[in-house]
Design a protein around this motif. Sequence first.
Motif, PDB file in Angstrom:
ATOM      1  N   UNK A  72       0.706  -1.081  -0.073  1.00  0.00           N
ATOM      2  CA  UNK A  72      -0.091  -0.068  -0.095  1.00  0.00           C
ATOM      3  C   UNK A  72       0.981   1.221  -0.073  1.00  0.00           C
ATOM      4  N   UNK A  73       0.613   2.198  -0.873  1.00  0.00           N
ATOM      5  CA  UNK A  73       1.242   3.567  -0.954  1.00  0.00           C
ATOM      6  C   UNK A  73       0.423   4.573  -1.538  1.00  0.00           C
ATOM      7  N   UNK A  74       0.994   5.683  -1.610  1.00  0.00           N
ATOM      8  CA  UNK A  74       0.357   6.936  -2.191  1.00  0.00           C
ATOM      9  C   UNK A  74       1.506   7.897  -2.741  1.00  0.00           C
ATOM     10  N   UNK A  75       1.032   8.578  -3.543  1.00  0.00           N
ATOM     11  CA  UNK A  75       1.949   9.616  -4.204  1.00  0.00           C
ATOM     12  C   UNK A  75       2.007  10.774  -2.986  1.00  0.00           C
ATOM     13  N   UNK A  76       3.032  11.709  -2.806  1.00  0.00           N
ATOM     14  CA  UNK A  76       3.277  12.641  -1.715  1.00  0.00           C
ATOM     15  C   UNK A  76       2.870  14.110  -2.379  1.00  0.00           C
ATOM     16  N   UNK A  77       2.448  14.027  -3.883  1.00  0.00           N
ATOM     17  CA  UNK A  77       2.309  15.489  -4.338  1.00  0.00           C
ATOM     18  C   UNK A  77       1.188  16.219  -3.835  1.00  0.00           C
ATOM     19  N   UNK A  78       1.433  17.235  -3.106  1.00  0.00           N
ATOM     20  CA  UNK A  78       0.184  18.005  -2.775  1.00  0.00           C
ATOM     21  C   UNK A  78      -0.300  17.916  -1.432  1.00  0.00           C
ATOM     22  N   UNK A  79       0.524  16.581  -0.719  1.00  0.00           N
ATOM     23  CA  UNK A  79       0.305  16.401   0.717  1.00  0.00           C
ATOM     24  C   UNK A  79       1.174  17.131   1.746  1.00  0.00           C
ATOM     25  N   UNK A  81       3.247  16.936   5.560  1.00  0.00           N
ATOM     26  CA  UNK A  81       3.891  15.824   5.956  1.00  0.00           C
ATOM     27  C   UNK A  81       2.938  15.101   6.782  1.00  0.00           C
ATOM     28  N   UNK A  82       2.141  15.874   7.782  1.00  0.00           N
ATOM     29  CA  UNK A  82       1.369  15.023   8.647  1.00  0.00           C
ATOM     30  C   UNK A  82       0.449  14.221   7.771  1.00  0.00           C
ATOM     31  N   UNK A  83      -0.039  14.622   6.981  1.00  0.00           N
ATOM     32  CA  UNK A  83      -1.193  13.527   6.117  1.00  0.00           C
ATOM     33  C   UNK A  83      -0.471  12.553   5.370  1.00  0.00           C
ATOM     34  N   UNK A  84       0.638  12.748   4.814  1.00  0.00           N
ATOM     35  CA  UNK A  84       1.393  11.772   4.349  1.00  0.00           C
ATOM     36  C   UNK A  84       1.971  10.679   5.094  1.00  0.00           C
ATOM     37  N   UNK A  85       2.371  11.162   6.313  1.00  0.00           N
ATOM     38  CA  UNK A  85       2.933  10.230   7.361  1.00  0.00           C
ATOM     39  C   UNK A  85       1.748   9.379   7.717  1.00  0.00           C
ATOM     40  N   UNK A  86       0.520  10.000   7.942  1.00  0.00           N
ATOM     41  CA  UNK A  86      -0.536   9.193   8.525  1.00  0.00           C
ATOM     42  C   UNK A  86      -0.669   7.746   7.383  1.00  0.00           C
ATOM     43  N   UNK A  87      -0.611   8.055   6.321  1.00  0.00           N
ATOM     44  CA  UNK A  87      -0.910   6.929   5.405  1.00  0.00           C
ATOM     45  C   UNK A  87       0.524   6.045   5.343  1.00  0.00           C
ATOM     46  N   UNK A  88       1.447   6.677   4.934  1.00  0.00           N
ATOM     47  CA  UNK A  88       2.733   6.140   4.694  1.00  0.00           C
ATOM     48  C   UNK A  88       3.511   5.450   6.065  1.00  0.00           C
ATOM     49  N   UNK A 125      10.703  15.746   2.016  1.00  0.00           N
ATOM     50  CA  UNK A 125       9.708  15.059   2.959  1.00  0.00           C
ATOM     51  C   UNK A 125       9.240  13.672   2.908  1.00  0.00           C
ATOM     52  N   UNK A 126       9.266  13.283   1.537  1.00  0.00           N
ATOM     53  CA  UNK A 126       8.479  12.017   1.424  1.00  0.00           C
ATOM     54  C   UNK A 126       9.679  10.755   1.723  1.00  0.00           C
ATOM     55  N   UNK A 127      11.167  11.263   1.401  1.00  0.00           N
ATOM     56  CA  UNK A 127      12.000  10.470   1.709  1.00  0.00           C
ATOM     57  C   UNK A 127      12.335  10.275   3.164  1.00  0.00           C
ATOM     58  N   UNK A 128      12.196  11.136   3.995  1.00  0.00           N
ATOM     59  CA  UNK A 128      12.191  11.223   5.426  1.00  0.00           C
ATOM     60  C   UNK A 128      11.329  10.199   6.168  1.00  0.00           C
ATOM     61  N   UNK A 129      10.074  10.449   5.622  1.00  0.00           N
ATOM     62  CA  UNK A 129       8.845   9.681   6.087  1.00  0.00           C
ATOM     63  C   UNK A 129       9.114   8.075   5.628  1.00  0.00           C
ATOM     64  N   UNK A 130       9.454   7.932   4.603  1.00  0.00           N
ATOM     65  CA  UNK A 130       9.640   6.418   4.209  1.00  0.00           C
ATOM     66  C   UNK A 130      10.742   5.920   4.939  1.00  0.00           C
ATOM     67  N   UNK A 131      11.696   6.716   5.178  1.00  0.00           N
ATOM     68  CA  UNK A 131      12.747   6.132   5.992  1.00  0.00           C
ATOM     69  C   UNK A 131      12.515   5.944   7.468  1.00  0.00           C
ATOM     70  N   UNK A 132      11.668   6.763   7.916  1.00  0.00           N
ATOM     71  CA  UNK A 132      11.425   6.668   9.527  1.00  0.00           C
ATOM     72  C   UNK A 132      10.501   5.406   9.373  1.00  0.00           C
TER      73      UNK A 132
END
Length: 219
Positions: A72-79, A81-88, A125-132
Amino acid sequence: MRVLIFGATGMVGQGALRECLLDPRVEGVVTLGRKATGQHHAKLREIIRADLFDYGPLEAELTGFDACLFCLGIASLGMSEADYSRITHDIPLAAAQALLRQSPRAVFVHVSAAGADSTEKGRVMWARVKGRTENALLRLPFRGVYVLRPAGIRPMHGITSRTTLYRAMYKIAAPLLPLLERTLPRYVTSTERIGKTMLKLVREGSPKPILECEDINRL
């Protein structure tokens, strides 16, 4: 082997599901997600659930699995960090922790992305979240935890992306992708290779917990 798949309607998840259904060593497959895959197979059972953050009502369903393929994943465009983190981050951690309580001997394979930032401190941002997310999953005491970091992905066997922009990009690049996969294995793989690699990791493991695109193609 019993396999649980998250994100089976996405491009990578479709590839993982296909390989599981084709592999005679896989006895049963359960998909868990917000939408049905639209597939019918004697080995397949689907669990449709809107809330992917809370698995309390489903924990009895999570027993006896040998593997979880989390696609499961989602593109980070327009999101944000909080919203992207919630899903990712939050969804895969909630799913993994629930599965760990019921199937602690499972192997958990998570699909991340090339460029994920294991330091969790980079500017992207997306790389930080994925790394976490990767770091948190790798700390869980499953029988094994592996992270895949594909770069470009060639969709095969009629599989398509659910993201409009990606579909357009793949359509334009389609004639070149087979050649690029052969000549640039560090940068391009396929849905078939990812699915087969995931199952091989479950069966045989790997000395490397994080596999980059070239590792996926080599394995």
